[in-house]
Design a protein around this motif. Structure first.
Motif, PDB file in Angstrom:
ATOM      1  N   ALA A   1       6.829  -2.600  -4.742  1.00  0.00           N
ATOM      2  CA  ALA A   1       6.741  -3.607  -3.673  1.00  0.00           C
ATOM      3  C   ALA A   1       5.869  -2.689  -2.092  1.00  0.00           C
ATOM      4  O   ALA A   1       6.412  -1.523  -2.171  1.00  0.00           O
ATOM      5  CB  ALA A   1       7.341  -4.831  -2.906  1.00  0.00           C
ATOM      6  N   THR A   2       4.577  -2.753  -1.583  1.00  0.00           N
ATOM      7  CA  THR A   2       4.256  -2.196  -0.726  1.00  0.00           C
ATOM      8  C   THR A   2       4.280  -3.512   0.550  1.00  0.00           C
ATOM      9  O   THR A   2       4.269  -4.807  -0.050  1.00  0.00           O
ATOM     10  CB  THR A   2       2.513  -2.636  -1.180  1.00  0.00           C
ATOM     11  OG1 THR A   2       2.369  -1.448  -1.608  1.00  0.00           O
ATOM     12  CG2 THR A   2       1.829  -1.588   0.546  1.00  0.00           C
TER      13      THR A   2
ATOM     14  N   PHE B   1      -7.792   0.119  -1.685  1.00  0.00           N
ATOM     15  CA  PHE B   1      -7.702   1.174  -0.767  1.00  0.00           C
ATOM     16  C   PHE B   1      -5.993   1.316  -0.992  1.00  0.00           C
ATOM     17  O   PHE B   1      -6.201   2.507  -0.580  1.00  0.00           O
ATOM     18  CB  PHE B   1      -7.191   0.048   1.033  1.00  0.00           C
ATOM     19  CG  PHE B   1      -7.220   0.948   2.178  1.00  0.00           C
ATOM     20  CD1 PHE B   1      -7.961   1.757   2.862  1.00  0.00           C
ATOM     21  CD2 PHE B   1      -5.626   0.639   2.388  1.00  0.00           C
ATOM     22  CE1 PHE B   1      -6.998   2.810   4.040  1.00  0.00           C
ATOM     23  CE2 PHE B   1      -5.400   1.779   3.347  1.00  0.00           C
ATOM     24  CZ  PHE B   1      -6.104   1.954   3.783  1.00  0.00           C
ATOM     25  N   LEU B   2      -5.250   0.962  -0.905  1.00  0.00           N
ATOM     26  CA  LEU B   2      -3.737   0.908  -1.893  1.00  0.00           C
ATOM     27  C   LEU B   2      -4.476   1.569  -3.247  1.00  0.00           C
ATOM     28  O   LEU B   2      -3.518   2.996  -3.078  1.00  0.00           O
ATOM     29  CB  LEU B   2      -2.944  -0.748  -1.711  1.00  0.00           C
ATOM     30  CG  LEU B   2      -2.999  -1.033  -0.919  1.00  0.00           C
ATOM     31  CD1 LEU B   2      -1.965  -2.580  -1.845  1.00  0.00           C
ATOM     32  CD2 LEU B   2      -1.574  -0.800  -0.464  1.00  0.00           C
ATOM     33  N   GLU B   3      -4.675   1.953  -3.627  1.00  0.00           N
ATOM     34  CA  GLU B   3      -4.812   1.961  -5.547  1.00  0.00           C
ATOM     35  C   GLU B   3      -5.565   4.035  -4.246  1.00  0.00           C
ATOM     36  O   GLU B   3      -5.199   4.518  -4.858  1.00  0.00           O
ATOM     37  CB  GLU B   3      -6.001   2.196  -5.905  1.00  0.00           C
ATOM     38  CG  GLU B   3      -5.261   0.629  -6.709  1.00  0.00           C
ATOM     39  CD  GLU B   3      -6.798   0.135  -7.517  1.00  0.00           C
ATOM     40  OE1 GLU B   3      -7.890   0.415  -7.148  1.00  0.00           O
ATOM     41  OE2 GLU B   3      -6.312  -1.027  -8.131  1.00  0.00           O
ATOM     42  N   GLN B   4      -6.145   3.515  -3.468  1.00  0.00           N
ATOM     43  CA  GLN B   4      -6.856   4.619  -3.002  1.00  0.00           C
ATOM     44  C   GLN B   4      -5.977   5.867  -1.948  1.00  0.00           C
ATOM     45  O   GLN B   4      -6.166   7.120  -2.149  1.00  0.00           O
ATOM     46  CB  GLN B   4      -8.056   4.883  -2.454  1.00  0.00           C
ATOM     47  CG  GLN B   4      -9.395   4.365  -2.620  1.00  0.00           C
ATOM     48  CD  GLN B   4     -10.504   4.320  -2.320  1.00  0.00           C
ATOM     49  OE1 GLN B   4     -10.759   4.078  -0.719  1.00  0.00           O
ATOM     50  NE2 GLN B   4     -11.414   3.899  -2.621  1.00  0.00           N
ATOM     51  N   THR B   5      -5.330   5.382  -1.722  1.00  0.00           N
ATOM     52  CA  THR B   5      -4.101   6.181  -0.472  1.00  0.00           C
ATOM     53  C   THR B   5      -3.051   6.159  -1.112  1.00  0.00           C
ATOM     54  O   THR B   5      -2.124   7.152  -0.297  1.00  0.00           O
ATOM     55  CB  THR B   5      -4.298   5.121   0.894  1.00  0.00           C
ATOM     56  OG1 THR B   5      -3.728   3.892   1.192  1.00  0.00           O
ATOM     57  CG2 THR B   5      -5.582   5.081   1.414  1.00  0.00           C
ATOM     58  N   GLY B   6      -2.177   5.417  -1.636  1.00  0.00           N
ATOM     59  CA  GLY B   6      -1.297   5.605  -2.461  1.00  0.00           C
ATOM     60  C   GLY B   6      -0.036   5.124  -1.242  1.00  0.00           C
ATOM     61  O   GLY B   6       1.022   5.538  -1.120  1.00  0.00           O
TER      62      GLY B   6
ATOM     63  N   ASN C   1       1.945  -7.343  -5.063  1.00  0.00           N
ATOM     64  CA  ASN C   1       3.177  -7.209  -5.639  1.00  0.00           C
ATOM     65  C   ASN C   1       4.009  -7.237  -6.867  1.00  0.00           C
ATOM     66  O   ASN C   1       4.300  -6.798  -7.480  1.00  0.00           O
ATOM     67  CB  ASN C   1       4.179  -7.123  -4.240  1.00  0.00           C
ATOM     68  CG  ASN C   1       3.710  -6.098  -2.562  1.00  0.00           C
ATOM     69  OD1 ASN C   1       3.511  -4.607  -3.498  1.00  0.00           O
ATOM     70  ND2 ASN C   1       4.200  -6.552  -1.413  1.00  0.00           N
ATOM     71  N   GLU C   2       3.410  -8.675  -6.969  1.00  0.00           N
ATOM     72  CA  GLU C   2       3.495  -9.567  -8.622  1.00  0.00           C
ATOM     73  C   GLU C   2       2.686  -8.162  -9.653  1.00  0.00           C
ATOM     74  O   GLU C   2       4.056  -8.683 -10.926  1.00  0.00           O
ATOM     75  CB  GLU C   2       3.642 -10.755  -8.073  1.00  0.00           C
ATOM     76  CG  GLU C   2       3.816 -11.576  -7.358  1.00  0.00           C
ATOM     77  CD  GLU C   2       3.650 -13.616  -7.582  1.00  0.00           C
ATOM     78  OE1 GLU C   2       2.870 -13.620  -8.262  1.00  0.00           O
ATOM     79  OE2 GLU C   2       4.433 -13.717  -6.639  1.00  0.00           O
TER      80      GLU C   2
END
Length: 340
Positions: free
Chosen positions: A6-7, A299-304, A335-336
């Motif tokens: 989860a983020t 954004f999450l995929e790019q930054t992690g 997150n799911e």
């Protein structure tokens, strides 16, 4: 700090004062937002430190943190951040040790070195602040010492802080802070909601140079984003005009209360293409839920990053709460899919 997949998602609050409102109403809105954020699954609620701004009420940051923590039950409350050169490390330790004792395991101490204001006001706050700026790592080390039980034998003590668990976060908007957070083995929060150009360099430096510490065994990253979500793209764009005009005021030095939304005019659309504003708003996700979800996922995929720190500056309180509600739904959905 969060589960494996989860983020986490959190809120950065400036306690903005809208045109026609008041400081007192701003504080009431902040408490109401924090209470709703707690129910929506937000991890933490951070207050920024700013001074000499008619539109921002989060100046006495530690006081406001106590007010928010007292009005909530479980959400972590902290500083995003305390601008350390404005303060004595001893006083910061005493204030946050007190908060951490009253609200155990709920208080965060985010530390930055920017003034959070103009230079004249910074000088009025602390005339010798540049000495602290140049010794930022040493000032953080002093706070860590005051919180340590080993400090019991020191001639200078913050007795209410010794042994109290108040995690420290390094805040920054440049690569300098990334080197420091990595060296000290502390979690790192980058202010990409307005300082966008060095985000990826800073994250890479922090991860590559990270040294495990007694506080953290592996890198932990937080990145700021602006989010203005609504039921329709048109409503979101209208709410976005308040943020656009706020950034224009920052660049021109004509700061004002947060202005009510208006139709997206040609002038405002052109303003978005101004190089300075375009850069500052690069990570501003505006639109209906589906559109914001796609931008957030990218954004999450790019930054992690491990956590998102969300800033939502909308004129109307109900509309702002609605945006945060939609974003919580987005994060739950994202997150799911990670856990499947």
């Amino acid at each position: 700090m969060n589960s494996k997949n989860a983020t986490a998602y959190s809120i950065l609050e400036l306690a903005f004062i809208s045109e026609g409102s008041s400081v007192a109403q701003s504080f009431k809105n902040s408490v109401d937002l924090a209470q709703k954020a707690e129910d929506l699954g937000y991890s933490r609620f951070w207050l920024a430190e700013h001074h000499n701004s008619i539109s921002i009420a989060s100046s006495a940051t530690a006081v406001l943190i106590g007010h928010i923590a007292g009005g909530t039950k479980t959400i972590k409350v902290g500083s995003g951040g305390i601008m350390l050169p404005n303060h004595s490390p001893l006083i910061v330790a005493e204030e946050f040790g007190t908060l951490g004792t009253i609200y155990p395991n709920r208080i965060d101490l985010g530390l930055g070195r920017a003034p959070g204001t103009d230079q004249a006001t910074a000088h009025a706050i602390r005339s010798d602040r540049m000495q602290s700026v140049n010794n930022f790592p040493g000032e953080i080390a002093k706070i860590q010492q005051y919180f340590s039980t080993d400090n019991a034998h020191s001639p200078v003590r913050a007795t209410m802080s010794e042994g109290v668990k108040v995690p420290i976060y390094i805040l920054g908007s440049s690569t300098d802070s990334a080197h420091l957070a990595a060296k000290m083995g502390l979690p790192y929060a980058f202010a990409s909601h307005f300082a966008t150009s060095q985000l990826f360099d800073a994250l890479e430096i922090y991860r590559n140079e990270f040294q495990p510490s007694e506080f953290l065994d592996k890198p932990y990253t937080i990145a700021g984003i602006n989010v203005i979500a609504a039921d329709t793209d048109e409503e979101a764009e209208s709410n976005f005009t308040s943020l656009l005009r706020m950034f224009l005021g920052i660049l021109t030095g004509k700061r004002d209360y947060l202005q009510p939304p208006m139709e997206m005019t040609g002038d405002l659309m052109m303003l978005q293409h101004n190089p300075s504003i375009k850069d500052m708003l690069r990570y501003s996700f505006v639109g209906r839920k589906e559109a914001v979800k796609k931008q957030t996922q990218r954004f999450l995929e790019q930054t992690g990053v491990d956590e998102l720190m969300v800033v939502t500056n909308i004129f109307g309180h109900d509309e702002r709460v609605k945006s945060y509600q939609l974003f919580a739904e987005i994060m739950n959905e994202l997150n799911e899919t990670k856990t499947v």
